[in-house]
Design a protein around this motif. Structure first.
Motif, mmCIF file in Angstrom:
data_model
loop_
_atom_site.group_PDB
_atom_site.id
_atom_site.type_symbol
_atom_site.label_atom_id
_atom_site.label_comp_id
_atom_site.label_asym_id
_atom_site.label_seq_id
_atom_site.Cartn_x
_atom_site.Cartn_y
_atom_site.Cartn_z
ATOM 1 N N LEU A 145 -6.292 50.460 -36.545
ATOM 2 C CA LEU A 145 -6.609 49.298 -35.727
ATOM 3 C C LEU A 145 -5.341 48.852 -35.000
ATOM 4 O O LEU A 145 -4.247 48.856 -35.578
ATOM 5 C CB LEU A 145 -7.138 48.151 -36.598
ATOM 6 C CG LEU A 145 -8.503 48.363 -37.261
ATOM 7 C CD1 LEU A 145 -8.866 47.142 -38.101
ATOM 8 C CD2 LEU A 145 -9.596 48.638 -36.221
ATOM 9 N N GLU A 146 -5.487 48.480 -33.748
ATOM 10 C CA GLU A 146 -4.342 47.990 -32.993
ATOM 11 C C GLU A 146 -3.806 46.715 -33.632
ATOM 12 O O GLU A 146 -4.568 45.894 -34.165
ATOM 13 C CB GLU A 146 -4.755 47.724 -31.546
ATOM 14 C CG GLU A 146 -5.179 48.965 -30.776
ATOM 15 C CD GLU A 146 -5.731 48.632 -29.406
ATOM 16 O OE1 GLU A 146 -5.616 47.445 -29.002
ATOM 17 O OE2 GLU A 146 -6.286 49.541 -28.757
ATOM 18 N N ASP A 147 -2.497 46.560 -33.568
ATOM 19 C CA ASP A 147 -1.812 45.405 -34.154
ATOM 20 C C ASP A 147 -1.038 44.695 -33.041
ATOM 21 O O ASP A 147 0.179 44.844 -32.920
ATOM 22 C CB ASP A 147 -0.861 45.890 -35.258
ATOM 23 C CG ASP A 147 -0.048 44.778 -35.902
ATOM 24 O OD1 ASP A 147 -0.384 43.593 -35.706
ATOM 25 O OD2 ASP A 147 0.931 45.110 -36.598
ATOM 26 N N ALA B 1 -7.238 41.907 -34.434
ATOM 27 C CA ALA B 1 -7.630 40.585 -33.925
ATOM 28 C C ALA B 1 -9.130 40.366 -33.968
ATOM 29 O O ALA B 1 -9.597 39.219 -33.966
ATOM 30 C CB ALA B 1 -7.123 40.410 -32.491
ATOM 31 N N ASP B 2 -9.919 41.449 -34.043
ATOM 32 C CA ASP B 2 -11.377 41.319 -34.066
ATOM 33 C C ASP B 2 -11.978 41.417 -35.463
ATOM 34 O O ASP B 2 -13.206 41.410 -35.610
ATOM 35 C CB ASP B 2 -12.005 42.406 -33.180
ATOM 36 C CG ASP B 2 -11.729 42.177 -31.706
ATOM 37 O OD1 ASP B 2 -11.439 41.022 -31.333
ATOM 38 O OD2 ASP B 2 -11.771 43.166 -30.939
ATOM 39 N N LEU B 3 -11.140 41.515 -36.480
ATOM 40 C CA LEU B 3 -11.668 41.660 -37.841
ATOM 41 C C LEU B 3 -12.435 40.424 -38.303
ATOM 42 O O LEU B 3 -13.500 40.529 -38.921
ATOM 43 C CB LEU B 3 -10.529 41.952 -38.832
ATOM 44 C CG LEU B 3 -10.023 43.384 -38.906
ATOM 45 C CD1 LEU B 3 -8.856 43.470 -39.888
ATOM 46 C CD2 LEU B 3 -11.144 44.334 -39.334
ATOM 47 N N GLU B 4 -11.898 39.269 -38.034
ATOM 48 C CA GLU B 4 -12.497 38.036 -38.547
ATOM 49 C C GLU B 4 -13.949 37.897 -38.092
ATOM 50 O O GLU B 4 -14.829 37.583 -38.895
ATOM 51 C CB GLU B 4 -11.668 36.829 -38.085
ATOM 52 C CG GLU B 4 -12.236 35.469 -38.481
ATOM 53 C CD GLU B 4 -12.089 35.160 -39.970
ATOM 54 O OE1 GLU B 4 -12.538 34.072 -40.394
ATOM 55 O OE2 GLU B 4 -11.533 36.000 -40.712
ATOM 56 N N GLU B 5 -14.205 38.152 -36.814
ATOM 57 C CA GLU B 5 -15.567 37.971 -36.304
ATOM 58 C C GLU B 5 -16.491 39.127 -36.697
ATOM 59 O O GLU B 5 -17.698 39.058 -36.462
ATOM 60 C CB GLU B 5 -15.545 37.831 -34.790
ATOM 61 C CG GLU B 5 -15.048 39.041 -34.037
ATOM 62 C CD GLU B 5 -14.907 38.774 -32.549
ATOM 63 O OE1 GLU B 5 -15.488 39.551 -31.772
ATOM 64 O OE2 GLU B 5 -14.241 37.787 -32.175
#
Length: 291
Positions: free
Chosen positions: A213-215, A132-136
């Motif tokens: 990475l958590e999913d 969930a934090d990849l985009e930023e």
């Protein structure tokens, strides 16, 4: 059934090979019982399992051909009868679409290994912990997710992950298992950040300090199994080979031993598999039909 030659076929005469390895024992193993063709994908886990099964089938007196294919082509080769079997079917999620297309023409013998996992992997030192934090944090990874071969089910799932998490700033880059691990090794050596598609079991988790990475949306799904799948009619055509394939089952730890052996300098996967089979006859005998 008349079969067409497979591309990149590797043919081995089992009598000559078995005699030179010390695997054979007894006249039953000295007989040529026919030829069986195994298909697989060029993943480290499937290279390990396919070569082990090949060595065991040769021990039992069969001649074995193995052929590396894309995931889609592997499934199609089994369904069409161009290949006899594979021990590389990731179910119920990764290869679900392939199975659905050819379910009437293949036989699923069930799991040969429990405890698999799919996902995105980063170095342990990377500050990002969740997809969930990849985009930023796209700049941290140079706007790239390093993938494997484009036909792999893992890549299709990753495309769904990108859509589900609305990741617009990172592109999924295809390649192969080898190019993925090479990119990861380079990043680790330089203490750089990288995000790659990966799976368990894989030798790189024993070699490097890395993490999934958590999913939170569970797009990759839970733990999977690796199944053995054969073409329709193999049980009738080669009942002994079918019985061995049906009995084949091992653990992630056992697979890990073979995968790590394959990472040694100048390692030949077939030779590594033969050595493992020779040293684990107590396990192998459970896969062989009663004499």
């Amino acid at each position: 059934m008349t079969k067409q030659p497979l591309s990149r076929r590797i043919r081995f005469a089992s009598l000559a090979l078995i005699a030179g390895t010390g695997i054979a024992a007894g006249s039953a193993q000295a007989q040529d019982k026919g030829t069986i063709e195994l298909a697989y994908v060029e993943w480290s886990s499937e290279v390990a399992s396919t070569n082990v099964v090949r060595a065991v089938l040769e021990q039992a007196g069969y001649e074995v051909d193995i052929t590396s294919l894309s995931a889609a082509a592997m499934w199609q080769s089994i369904a069409s009868g161009d290949a006899d079997a594979m021990v590389a079917a990731w179910l119920p999620t990764t290869h679900a679409n392939y199975l659905e297309r050819v379910s009437d023409d293949v036989v699923d013998l069930g799991p040969n290994l429990d405890g698999t996992k799919l996902g995105l992997v980063v170095p342990a030192y990377t500050d990002v912990d969740t997809i969930a934090d990849l985009e930023e944090n796209a700049d941290t990874f140079n706007g790239t997710i390093t993938g494997i071969d484009p036909g792999a089910g893992l890549m299709s799932l990753t495309e769904k992950v990108i859509e589900s998490y609305e990741i617009d700033e990172l592109d999924l880059q295809s390649g192969s298992g080898a190019t993925m691990t090479a990119a990861l090794a380079s990043a680790l050596n330089n203490e750089e950040d990288i995000v790659v598609t990966s799976w368990t079991p894989h030798w790189m988790f024993a070699r490097w300090d890395i993490k999934y990475l958590e999913d939170p949306k569970n797009v990759y799904g839970g733990a999977e199994q690796i199944h053995t799948v054969t073409r329709a009619g193999l049980k009738e055509d080669l009942p002994g080979a079918y019985a061995i394939l049906d009995a084949f089952e091992w653990t992630p730890e056992q697979m890990g031993e073979v995968m790590l052996g394959n990472q040694a300098e100048d390692a030949e996967p077939y030779e590594v598999a033969k050595k493992w089979v020779e040293e684990n006859q107590d396990v192998v005998k459970e896969w062989l039909p009663e004499a």
